[in-house]
Scaffold this active site. Structure first.
Site, PDB file in Angstrom:
ATOM      1  N   ARG A 169     -12.142  17.395  -1.836  1.00 15.05           N
ATOM      2  CA  ARG A 169     -10.940  16.699  -2.321  1.00 15.05           C
ATOM      3  C   ARG A 169     -10.613  17.164  -3.734  1.00 15.05           C
ATOM      4  O   ARG A 169      -9.477  17.399  -4.090  1.00 15.05           O
ATOM      5  CB  ARG A 169     -11.147  15.188  -2.268  1.00 15.05           C
ATOM      6  CG  ARG A 169     -10.896  14.556  -0.897  1.00 15.05           C
ATOM      7  CD  ARG A 169     -11.696  15.204   0.220  1.00 15.05           C
ATOM      8  NE  ARG A 169     -11.503  14.628   1.529  1.00 15.05           N
ATOM      9  CZ  ARG A 169     -12.306  13.743   2.118  1.00 15.05           C
ATOM     10  NH1 ARG A 169     -13.434  13.360   1.517  1.00 15.05           N
ATOM     11  NH2 ARG A 169     -12.033  13.274   3.310  1.00 15.05           N
ATOM     12  N   ASP A 198     -13.934  19.963   4.071  1.00 13.48           N
ATOM     13  CA  ASP A 198     -13.177  18.805   4.561  1.00 13.48           C
ATOM     14  C   ASP A 198     -11.733  19.247   4.769  1.00 13.48           C
ATOM     15  O   ASP A 198     -11.407  20.422   4.558  1.00 13.48           O
ATOM     16  CB  ASP A 198     -13.276  17.618   3.581  1.00 13.48           C
ATOM     17  CG  ASP A 198     -13.318  16.291   4.341  1.00 13.48           C
ATOM     18  OD1 ASP A 198     -12.374  16.033   5.103  1.00 13.48           O
ATOM     19  OD2 ASP A 198     -14.311  15.542   4.195  1.00 13.48           O
ATOM     20  N   HIS A 271     -12.520  16.217  10.443  1.00 14.25           N
ATOM     21  CA  HIS A 271     -12.380  16.628   9.039  1.00 14.25           C
ATOM     22  C   HIS A 271     -12.351  18.152   8.931  1.00 14.25           C
ATOM     23  O   HIS A 271     -12.987  18.735   8.057  1.00 14.25           O
ATOM     24  CB  HIS A 271     -13.505  16.041   8.183  1.00 14.25           C
ATOM     25  CG  HIS A 271     -13.315  14.576   7.888  1.00 14.25           C
ATOM     26  ND1 HIS A 271     -12.273  14.108   7.112  1.00 14.25           N
ATOM     27  CD2 HIS A 271     -14.004  13.469   8.283  1.00 14.25           C
ATOM     28  CE1 HIS A 271     -12.345  12.772   7.027  1.00 14.25           C
ATOM     29  NE2 HIS A 271     -13.380  12.366   7.738  1.00 14.25           N
ATOM     30  N   GLU A 334     -15.569  10.108  11.578  1.00 17.82           N
ATOM     31  CA  GLU A 334     -14.115   9.981  11.636  1.00 17.82           C
ATOM     32  C   GLU A 334     -13.445  11.140  12.370  1.00 17.82           C
ATOM     33  O   GLU A 334     -12.636  11.860  11.803  1.00 17.82           O
ATOM     34  CB  GLU A 334     -13.558   9.884  10.199  1.00 17.82           C
ATOM     35  CG  GLU A 334     -14.118   8.684   9.454  1.00 17.82           C
ATOM     36  CD  GLU A 334     -13.616   8.580   8.020  1.00 17.82           C
ATOM     37  OE1 GLU A 334     -13.324   7.465   7.587  1.00 17.82           O
ATOM     38  OE2 GLU A 334     -13.537   9.613   7.323  1.00 17.82           O
ATOM     39  N   TRP A 400     -23.427   4.752   7.236  1.00 15.76           N
ATOM     40  CA  TRP A 400     -22.439   4.508   6.169  1.00 15.76           C
ATOM     41  C   TRP A 400     -21.506   3.358   6.472  1.00 15.76           C
ATOM     42  O   TRP A 400     -21.012   2.691   5.583  1.00 15.76           O
ATOM     43  CB  TRP A 400     -21.641   5.794   5.875  1.00 15.76           C
ATOM     44  CG  TRP A 400     -20.610   6.178   6.908  1.00 15.76           C
ATOM     45  CD1 TRP A 400     -20.850   6.843   8.068  1.00 15.76           C
ATOM     46  CD2 TRP A 400     -19.190   5.935   6.862  1.00 15.76           C
ATOM     47  NE1 TRP A 400     -19.674   7.034   8.752  1.00 15.76           N
ATOM     48  CE2 TRP A 400     -18.633   6.497   8.034  1.00 15.76           C
ATOM     49  CE3 TRP A 400     -18.347   5.316   5.945  1.00 15.76           C
ATOM     50  CZ2 TRP A 400     -17.270   6.443   8.318  1.00 15.76           C
ATOM     51  CZ3 TRP A 400     -16.983   5.269   6.228  1.00 15.76           C
ATOM     52  CH2 TRP A 400     -16.461   5.833   7.404  1.00 15.76           C
ATOM     53  N   TYR A 425     -21.131   3.307  -2.144  1.00 13.83           N
ATOM     54  CA  TYR A 425     -19.904   4.088  -2.343  1.00 13.83           C
ATOM     55  C   TYR A 425     -19.423   3.997  -3.784  1.00 13.83           C
ATOM     56  O   TYR A 425     -18.751   3.058  -4.190  1.00 13.83           O
ATOM     57  CB  TYR A 425     -18.837   3.661  -1.315  1.00 13.83           C
ATOM     58  CG  TYR A 425     -18.960   4.480  -0.038  1.00 13.83           C
ATOM     59  CD1 TYR A 425     -20.206   4.676   0.551  1.00 13.83           C
ATOM     60  CD2 TYR A 425     -17.867   5.095   0.555  1.00 13.83           C
ATOM     61  CE1 TYR A 425     -20.358   5.448   1.692  1.00 13.83           C
ATOM     62  CE2 TYR A 425     -18.002   5.863   1.705  1.00 13.83           C
ATOM     63  CZ  TYR A 425     -19.254   6.033   2.266  1.00 13.83           C
ATOM     64  OH  TYR A 425     -19.402   6.808   3.391  1.00 13.83           O
ATOM     65  N   ASP A 427     -17.240   5.614  -5.141  1.00 11.46           N
ATOM     66  CA  ASP A 427     -15.795   5.836  -5.362  1.00 11.46           C
ATOM     67  C   ASP A 427     -15.051   4.494  -5.404  1.00 11.46           C
ATOM     68  O   ASP A 427     -13.870   4.461  -5.691  1.00 11.46           O
ATOM     69  CB  ASP A 427     -15.192   6.753  -4.279  1.00 11.46           C
ATOM     70  CG  ASP A 427     -15.442   6.279  -2.854  1.00 11.46           C
ATOM     71  OD1 ASP A 427     -16.374   5.470  -2.632  1.00 11.46           O
ATOM     72  OD2 ASP A 427     -14.715   6.720  -1.952  1.00 11.46           O
ATOM     73  N   TRP A 475     -16.971  10.207  -3.034  1.00  9.85           N
ATOM     74  CA  TRP A 475     -15.804  10.856  -2.437  1.00  9.85           C
ATOM     75  C   TRP A 475     -14.763  10.978  -3.536  1.00  9.85           C
ATOM     76  O   TRP A 475     -14.509  10.026  -4.274  1.00  9.85           O
ATOM     77  CB  TRP A 475     -15.294  10.020  -1.261  1.00  9.85           C
ATOM     78  CG  TRP A 475     -16.377   9.796  -0.245  1.00  9.85           C
ATOM     79  CD1 TRP A 475     -17.144   8.685  -0.109  1.00  9.85           C
ATOM     80  CD2 TRP A 475     -16.844  10.735   0.735  1.00  9.85           C
ATOM     81  NE1 TRP A 475     -18.057   8.863   0.918  1.00  9.85           N
ATOM     82  CE2 TRP A 475     -17.896  10.113   1.449  1.00  9.85           C
ATOM     83  CE3 TRP A 475     -16.478  12.047   1.082  1.00  9.85           C
ATOM     84  CZ2 TRP A 475     -18.578  10.746   2.488  1.00  9.85           C
ATOM     85  CZ3 TRP A 475     -17.155  12.670   2.112  1.00  9.85           C
ATOM     86  CH2 TRP A 475     -18.193  12.028   2.801  1.00  9.85           C
ATOM     87  N   GLU A 477     -11.358  11.846  -3.845  1.00 15.01           N
ATOM     88  CA  GLU A 477      -9.892  11.841  -3.761  1.00 15.01           C
ATOM     89  C   GLU A 477      -9.262  11.487  -5.106  1.00 15.01           C
ATOM     90  O   GLU A 477      -8.259  12.070  -5.513  1.00 15.01           O
ATOM     91  CB  GLU A 477      -9.415  10.812  -2.723  1.00 15.01           C
ATOM     92  CG  GLU A 477      -9.693  11.182  -1.283  1.00 15.01           C
ATOM     93  CD  GLU A 477     -11.019  10.644  -0.765  1.00 15.01           C
ATOM     94  OE1 GLU A 477     -11.935  10.401  -1.576  1.00 15.01           O
ATOM     95  OE2 GLU A 477     -11.135  10.463   0.462  1.00 15.01           O
TER      96      GLU A 477
HETATM   97  C1  ACM Z   1     -17.485   8.733   5.340  1.00 14.51           C
HETATM   98  O1  ACM Z   1     -17.348   8.006   4.343  1.00 14.51           O
HETATM   99  N1  ACM Z   1     -16.435   9.092   6.057  1.00 14.51           N
HETATM  100  C2  ACM Z   1     -18.783   9.207   5.764  1.00 14.51           C
END
Ligand code: ACM
Ligand code: ZN
Length: 765
Positions: A169, A198, A271, A334, A400, A425, A427, A475, A477
């Site tokens: 990202r 990704d 992804h 996902e 997760w 997490y 983020d 993450w 983003e």
């Molecule tokens: C994830 O946060 N999609 C592993």
């Protein structure tokens, strides 16, 4: 931790500045993660330029590391002969855990014992924290540093102590990756999970498929602001890059020298939009796509035709050359099955392989890759979706979406790494303060990370052995800069290091906070731009005997909270907070933390709306989801509304798929002129406002007014509103029935899953 009484009298680490004759006194060792045993003894060891380092066979690397580290401030020698004033590394095969160590400091020597260089390396990281932080950056210019005599015995609780970083990202420099690895080493973390691919960019050089880099590594532009903003806006600037194989080899070696394993993640089957942008033949539709320019989950997915597997095997061959780690992370999260459902190749594959549904097709995909990697002597790790359709025989599961995946996998005798969004997490927002820099959402304060117990209660002793450890995930983003990554990671990583390294019985949040106050100086010396929420104020409305008062608190000791009630900024002259502030009308409370000289943190500001339901009785038919339970059900009538821009704060309550029934008992027949509340409508994060609310009333004699259906307004904006006015209505109880939105529609993020309902303060006038 056994700390003898001496620790409680001021323990002083006296650092004599011979040039300036200045003496600095450090109060006590503030080691993070906290060691298993620490006993302070009498006397001091004095480190000078005459100090020598000696080592037994096998400890050269740690001895050299220490020498190089000290050379910032002390030019000392490695001398393999016993003399006084020596730091010696000694082999002790009796130490029970491979990563354990002992440090014994006497006035004559520092003896580090370990079974191998790993333990010795961790001893050095502890020793660093016993020395002045100015050594970190070479600003310590004195000739001597004194360390109190002590004994430390230490070993980790968990064998897997990880930290993740998403470089797809946003991407960061090689120097930054090394700085990140350095920080992990200092905190005795042993794994760096490098999320290299990704939808928004492929970041590893693959020689056989150059378009992965010329096309897949670059996106045309990037979303600006938050994904929930409407309409989406873009910066119009090409963004990207990749790490060359030479750079990666250098980084892998750098990490190895610090006893850190790098686990690369190559995402599949979802992804994968950046890959399909480079090679459209890898997708089901064969249509060209762009490297993604915004965030979320996309429908592009590797097609299961044979040539995809050839491609992936060739890519993995190069990846294996770069990364010697036993484990390779293959993603698995996902992965929408939309494309597979309408792809003739994928449907054919399901038939020939006898697969019942697309979940089983995903399982087939992962098993094939696992088999390929197992044959090369490697193992796979996948996100917990790899459980769906059946787990590959030797896979490790990274849990997760909660801990359910962990429990299922461990019961099936599979190894597990814990990274639940609720505690891992980084983020997510770390403070309720409205001035926090933009983040994806959620709320994960330091204290919650600190109290994470990676061991799921549902496992018996035999199953517990499959829980290898835990990891923080980042993450990126919303982290376009290296400074922003540091802000999000520190200090939460420090809390995570204690979660995975330290013994439960030694952990104590207030002790951690006072060690952190001191550790922050080390982070500053290391030029790490950590977030400081140590000096923030937290507030809570309490009700007792139908009277309300507002309580304030802060984390650190020996500080003063000062506050105002007239909307002005608190200063050193403002009223000192001693006990809960009585409230009986609407007010704005502003408060801040002060030492004797100045204000330390940001100003806390809370506007209390003293409406008719504040502090009254409330019954809710179900409990909020534990990740979004905020101030609990009483938070719905505590006079404080949730943030306009974030749903993760403690004033919003989140329910996952439940139909709600809320009863507010006003205690006596009361005139009701209006009722209103808000719903958070962040569809990108699966939050959907209900379409309607049903309102009902009762009097003490329980005669019900008729149910009214009220449509919720502004459902196409981030905050939707339920509002209803009455004339001449009196009742003692208000009943609200709020049906959940239901299932997330096709074509939206999270399609097919239950929608969340996030509800704010219920204001009764
Ligand atoms: C994830 O946060 N999609 C592993
Ligand atoms: Zn296909």
């Amino acid at each position: 931790m056994q700390i003898n009484k001496l620790l409680f009298i001021l323990i002083s680490f006296s650092l004599f500045f011979s040039c300036e004759k200045e003496q600095i006194t450090v109060e006590k060792p503030n080691i993070i993660p906290i060691p298993s045993v620490l006993n302070i003894e009498e006397g001091q060891f004095v480190l000078t330029t005459d100090t020598a380092i000696s080592f037994d066979n096998g400890f050269k690397a740690s001895a050299e590391f220490l020498k190089t580290y000290l050379s910032n401030s002390f030019q000392i020698k490695i001398k393999n002969e016993q003399s006084t004033n020596t730091i010696s590394f000694k082999k002790d095969t009796l130490l029970s855990k491979a990563e354990g160590y002992k440090i014994k400091i006497t006035p004559q020597s520092i003896i580090i014992s370990a079974a191998n260089d790993k333990g010795a390396f961790y001893a050095v990281q502890t020793l660093r924290q016993l020395l002045p932080e100015m050594i970190e950056n070479g600003t310590f210019k004195a000739e001597k540093a004194s360390i109190s005599c002590l004994i430390i015995e230490d070993e980790p609780e968990y064998q897997y102590r990880g930290m993740h970083l998403d470089v797809s990202r946003h991407m960061y420099s090689v120097n930054f990756i090394k700085k990140y690895i350095d920080a992990l080493a200092l905190l005795k973390m042993n794994t760096f999970h490098w999320h290299l691919t990704d939808d928004q960019g492929w970041r590893v050089e693959i020689k056989r498929y150059p378009e992965l880099n010329t096309i897949g590594s670059y996106r045309n532009e990037t979303l600006i602001g938050h994904y929930n903003d409407t309409p989406h806006q873009f910066d119009g600037k090409k963004y990207g890059g990749f790490y060359t194989q030479k750079e990666i080899k250098d980084i892998v070696k750098y990490a190895q020298d610090r006893h850190i394993t790098i686990i690369p993640e190559i995402e599949m089957p979802g992804h994968s939009q950046a890959v399909i942008a480079a090679y459209p033949k890898l997708g089901c539709t064969l249509n060209p796509v762009e490297v993604a320019t915004k965030w979320g989950v996309f429908e592009e997915i590797y097609c299961t035709r044979e040539s995809t597997f050839t491609f992936l095997e060739n890519v993995l061959d190069e990846v294996l050359e770069l990364f010697p780690s036993e484990n390779i992370h293959i993603g698995g999260d996902e992965a929408p099955k939309t494309r597979w459902k309408t792809c003739s190749e994928c449907q054919k594959r399901m038939k020939t392989e006898g697969l019942k549904n697309e979940q089983e097709l995903q399982s087939y995909f992962i098993r094939r890759i696992e088999k390929y990697l197992n044959n090369k002597g490697r193992q796979i790790i996948g996100w917990d979706e790899i459980l769906e359709g059946g787990l590959a025989p030797n896979a490790t599961v990274m849990s997760w979406r909660g801990i359910e995946g962990a429990v299922t996998a461990a019961k099936e005798k599979h190894k597990v790494i814990m990274t639940p969004t609720s505690h891992s997490y980084f983020d997510y927002y770390q403070s309720d303060n409205e001035n926090e820099p933009l983040a994806i959402g959620g709320f994960l304060p330091l204290e919650k990370v600190y109290h994470f117990n990676p061991m799921p209660e549902a496992l018996n002793k035999e199953e517990q052995q499959y829980i290898l450890g835990a990891q923080g995930n980042v993450w990126t983003e919303y982290m376009p800069t290296e400074d922003k990554v540091e802000y999000m990671v520190f200090p939460r990583l420090l809390a995570m290091s204690e979660v995975v390294w330290s013994k439960n019985e030694n952990k104590n949040y207030s002790g951690f906070i006072s060690r952190l106050e001191s550790f922050n100086k080390r982070l500053e010396a290391l030029d790490i731009k950590y977030a400081s929420h140590l000096y923030e104020v937290e507030g809570e409305l309490n009700s007792k005997n139908n009277k309300q008062s507002y309580a304030l608190k802060t984390l650190t000791k020996n500080k003063t909270i000062r506050y105002t009630l007239d909307g002005s900024e608190p200063t050193l002259n403002s009223k000192k907070y001693i006990e809960s502030i009585p409230v009986s009308e609407s007010k704005t409370i502003k408060a801040a933390v002060f030492n004797t000289e100045k204000k330390l943190g940001q100003t806390f500001s809370e506007t209390l709306n003293y409406h008719k339901a504040v502090g009254k009785k409330i019954i809710v038919n179900t409990t909020p989801h534990k990740a979004y339970s905020g101030s609990g059900k009483k938070g719905l009538i505590n006079g404080v509304s949730g943030s306009n821009s974030r749903y993760g704060d403690k004033e919003w309550l989140g329910f996952w798929g439940d139909d709600l029934e809320i009863i507010i008992d006003l205690g006596k027949i009361t005139e009701i002129n209006s009722i209103e509340t808000r719903f958070y409508n962040a569809n990108g994060q699966w939050l959907y406002s209900p379409k309607e609310v049903f309102v009902d009333f009762s009097t003490d004699s329980n005669v019900k007014d008729k149910l009214r259906r009220v449509e919720v307004k502004n459902r196409d904006s981030l905050l939707s509103k339920f509002s209803v006015k009455f004339e001449g209505l009196s009742a003692s109880k208000i009943i609200l029935k709020i049906p959940s939105y239901g299932t997330i529609p096709e074509g939206k993020q999270g399609a097919g899953n239950k929608a969340w309902t996030f509800i704010d303060e219920i204001i009764v006038k």
